[in-house]
Design a protein around this motif. Structure first.
Motif, PDB file in Angstrom:
ATOM      1  N   UNK A   1       1.161  -0.378 -11.422  1.00 26.77           N
ATOM      2  CA  UNK A   1       2.511  -0.558 -11.966  1.00 26.77           C
ATOM      3  C   UNK A   1       3.252   0.771 -12.054  1.00 26.77           C
ATOM      4  N   UNK A   2       2.591   1.801 -12.563  1.00 35.53           N
ATOM      5  CA  UNK A   2       3.206   3.127 -12.664  1.00 35.53           C
ATOM      6  C   UNK A   2       3.642   3.637 -11.301  1.00 35.53           C
ATOM      7  N   UNK A   3       2.790   3.463 -10.301  1.00 31.52           N
ATOM      8  CA  UNK A   3       3.112   3.954  -8.964  1.00 31.52           C
ATOM      9  C   UNK A   3       4.339   3.213  -8.396  1.00 31.52           C
TER      10      UNK A   3
ATOM     11  N   UNK B   1       0.832  -1.211   0.000  1.00 28.21           N
ATOM     12  CA  UNK B   1       0.000   0.000   0.000  1.00 28.21           C
ATOM     13  C   UNK B   1       0.863   1.257   0.000  1.00 28.21           C
ATOM     14  N   UNK B   2       1.953   1.237   0.719  1.00 26.74           N
ATOM     15  CA  UNK B   2       2.862   2.386   0.739  1.00 26.74           C
ATOM     16  C   UNK B   2       3.653   2.485  -0.565  1.00 26.74           C
ATOM     17  N   UNK B   3       4.150   1.361  -1.055  1.00 22.94           N
ATOM     18  CA  UNK B   3       4.962   1.373  -2.274  1.00 22.94           C
ATOM     19  C   UNK B   3       4.147   1.823  -3.477  1.00 22.94           C
ATOM     20  N   UNK B   4       2.857   1.514  -3.482  1.00 28.41           N
ATOM     21  CA  UNK B   4       1.988   1.924  -4.589  1.00 28.41           C
ATOM     22  C   UNK B   4       1.351   3.290  -4.343  1.00 28.41           C
ATOM     23  N   UNK B   5       1.755   3.940  -3.255  1.00 31.66           N
ATOM     24  CA  UNK B   5       1.302   5.295  -2.898  1.00 31.66           C
ATOM     25  C   UNK B   5      -0.201   5.366  -2.647  1.00 31.66           C
TER      26      UNK B   5
ATOM     27  N   UNK C   1      11.235   7.491 -16.774  1.00 33.07           N
ATOM     28  CA  UNK C   1      11.083   7.375 -18.219  1.00 33.07           C
ATOM     29  C   UNK C   1       9.725   6.754 -18.525  1.00 33.07           C
ATOM     30  N   UNK C   2       8.763   7.587 -18.888  1.00 21.84           N
ATOM     31  CA  UNK C   2       7.392   7.126 -19.098  1.00 21.84           C
ATOM     32  C   UNK C   2       7.326   5.992 -20.114  1.00 21.84           C
ATOM     33  N   UNK C   3       7.990   6.169 -21.258  1.00 21.09           N
ATOM     34  CA  UNK C   3       7.941   5.133 -22.293  1.00 21.09           C
ATOM     35  C   UNK C   3       8.536   3.824 -21.839  1.00 21.09           C
ATOM     36  N   UNK C   4       9.632   3.901 -21.104  1.00 17.68           N
ATOM     37  CA  UNK C   4      10.288   2.699 -20.612  1.00 17.68           C
ATOM     38  C   UNK C   4       9.468   2.006 -19.535  1.00 17.68           C
ATOM     39  N   UNK C   5       8.880   2.782 -18.637  1.00 18.17           N
ATOM     40  CA  UNK C   5       8.057   2.199 -17.566  1.00 18.17           C
ATOM     41  C   UNK C   5       6.924   1.374 -18.146  1.00 18.17           C
ATOM     42  N   UNK C   6       6.274   1.894 -19.180  1.00 17.72           N
ATOM     43  CA  UNK C   6       5.151   1.187 -19.782  1.00 17.72           C
ATOM     44  C   UNK C   6       5.581   0.245 -20.897  1.00 17.72           C
ATOM     45  N   UNK C   7       6.893   0.134 -21.108  1.00 19.23           N
ATOM     46  CA  UNK C   7       7.435  -0.730 -22.160  1.00 19.23           C
ATOM     47  C   UNK C   7       6.766  -0.455 -23.505  1.00 19.23           C
ATOM     48  N   UNK C   8       6.772   0.813 -23.888  1.00 21.05           N
ATOM     49  CA  UNK C   8       6.258   1.250 -25.176  1.00 21.05           C
ATOM     50  C   UNK C   8       7.403   1.379 -26.175  1.00 21.05           C
ATOM     51  N   UNK C   9       7.132   1.120 -27.459  1.00 22.11           N
ATOM     52  CA  UNK C   9       8.090   1.465 -28.489  1.00 22.11           C
ATOM     53  C   UNK C   9       8.044   2.978 -28.702  1.00 22.11           C
ATOM     54  N   UNK C  10       9.030   3.526 -29.380  1.00 24.90           N
ATOM     55  CA  UNK C  10       9.036   4.957 -29.657  1.00 24.90           C
ATOM     56  C   UNK C  10       7.799   5.367 -30.452  1.00 24.90           C
ATOM     57  N   UNK C  11       7.462   4.584 -31.472  1.00 23.32           N
ATOM     58  CA  UNK C  11       6.301   4.917 -32.307  1.00 23.32           C
ATOM     59  C   UNK C  11       5.001   4.764 -31.527  1.00 23.32           C
ATOM     60  N   UNK C  12       4.938   3.786 -30.618  1.00 20.94           N
ATOM     61  CA  UNK C  12       3.727   3.593 -29.818  1.00 20.94           C
ATOM     62  C   UNK C  12       3.535   4.748 -28.845  1.00 20.94           C
ATOM     63  N   UNK C  13       4.623   5.213 -28.233  1.00 26.37           N
ATOM     64  CA  UNK C  13       4.527   6.356 -27.328  1.00 26.37           C
ATOM     65  C   UNK C  13       4.069   7.597 -28.085  1.00 26.37           C
ATOM     66  N   UNK C  14       4.660   7.832 -29.247  1.00 26.73           N
ATOM     67  CA  UNK C  14       4.274   9.004 -30.032  1.00 26.73           C
ATOM     68  C   UNK C  14       2.806   8.936 -30.434  1.00 26.73           C
TER      69      UNK C  14
END
Length: 306
Positions: free
Chosen positions: A107-109, A65-69, A247-260
């Motif tokens: 996951x983001x938290x 609960x604390x780690x996920x804020x 790194x938002x893209x890295x955290x969500x494991x997005x490709x560069x084109x997917x993030x864009x």
């Protein structure tokens, strides 16, 4: 207001606080709602009775609960966060984790909390090997800790964190674990890590992430804007982050084109808040309204007609 994002700090890091218990589906809901009713639930004998688990598991629930804020440290103990209330109250947005977007949010938290989930932060922001063995990742994390963190950290405990991450994120073979153990890993459904070669080799690389809603991208980007106190962010910076930074893209494991693509859709949905412009040959995401609360994006996703 203090930013909920916690980048790497030389002085603040945590390893092994989960008591070797991975996050389970019901724990955040049960723990949050029990804490709402009884603020001493994690420090009294009532915790084991109310939550129906042993003392070590009570500590693990408190940790997640604390780690996920969802719970925040306060001067007099713990307090519920605005995000926790929005998600887990009885009339919350998704108190029983029925929507995969909530798993992306959790996951983001975790992946942006270097103070309490240091290994998670490192793995999703700083470790960029698409294919690796568990031993590779363990050695890389141990080296990162030696080079970037102050204080003494047990190398054995540090390395065990990699095993916990793989356990939480890698879908298990259905015949390899008991039903109870399979409940350990709600985040495995995000498929951010996969096992190959009979689980000796793992993969974690960029993808389209079609189940990741743009509202969560808006929530995450808005938090980064708040944390860095800037009006614009280079899209490459959102993808890969500054050194050891979020790194938002890295955290969500997005490709560069997917993030864009997701950022372009975000701009279409919220043109009064975000814009993409090119400055000196660099594509940048601009935030035009700095007063927008991050939770606004989540409410638009979960309750679009309200």
């Amino acid at each position: 207001m203090e930013s909920p994002l916690k980048p790497i700090s030389h002085k603040k890091a945590s390893f092994g606080r989960h008591e070797t218990f991975a996050l389970r589906y019901s724990w955040l809901t049960k723990g949050f709602q029990a804490f709402e009713k009884n603020k001493s639930i994690f420090s009294s004998d009532e915790g084991t009775i109310e939550l129906g688990v042993g003392k070590n598991m009570v500590n693990a629930i408190k940790y997640w609960l604390r780690a996920s804020a969802m719970l925040l440290d306060a001067d007099d103990g713990l307090e519920v966060s605005d995000l926790g209330k929005a998600i887990f109250n009885d009339d919350g947005l998704d108190p029983y984790l029925e929507d995969e977007a909530t798993l992306w949010l959790i996951h983001w938290r975790l992946a942006t909390n270097a103070e309490l989930a240091t290994a998670w932060y490192w793995f999703f922001n700083c470790y960029h090997k698409a294919e690796f063995t568990s031993e590779d990742a363990m050695e890389s994390l141990a080296e990162f800790v030696r080079n970037n963190l102050n204080g003494k950290h047990s190398e054995r405990t540090v390395k065990q964190e990699v095993a916990m991450i793989l356990r939480m994120y890698c879908p298990s073979k259905s015949n390899a674990k008991s039903i109870e153990e399979s409940l350990d890993s709600p985040l495995a459904s995000l498929k951010l890590v996969s096992a190959v070669d009979d689980q000796h080799v793992y993969r974690s690389y960029g993808n389209l992430q079609s189940s990741l809603p743009i509202e969560l991208i808006g929530y995450a980007a808005n938090e980064i804007f708040n944390q860095r106190q800037t009006e614009y962010l280079p899209i490459a910076d959102l993808m890969y982050g500054p050194k050891n930074g979020i790194a938002l893209g890295s955290v969500f494991r997005l490709t560069e084109s997917a993030l864009l693509a997701k950022l372009e859709n975000l701009v279409k949905a919220y043109p009064n808040i975000f814009q993409i412009n090119e400055t000196a040959g660099v594509n940048q995401l601009y935030r035009q309204d700095s007063k927008t609360e991050s939770l606004t994006f989540l409410r638009h996703y979960y309750k679009p007609n309200r």
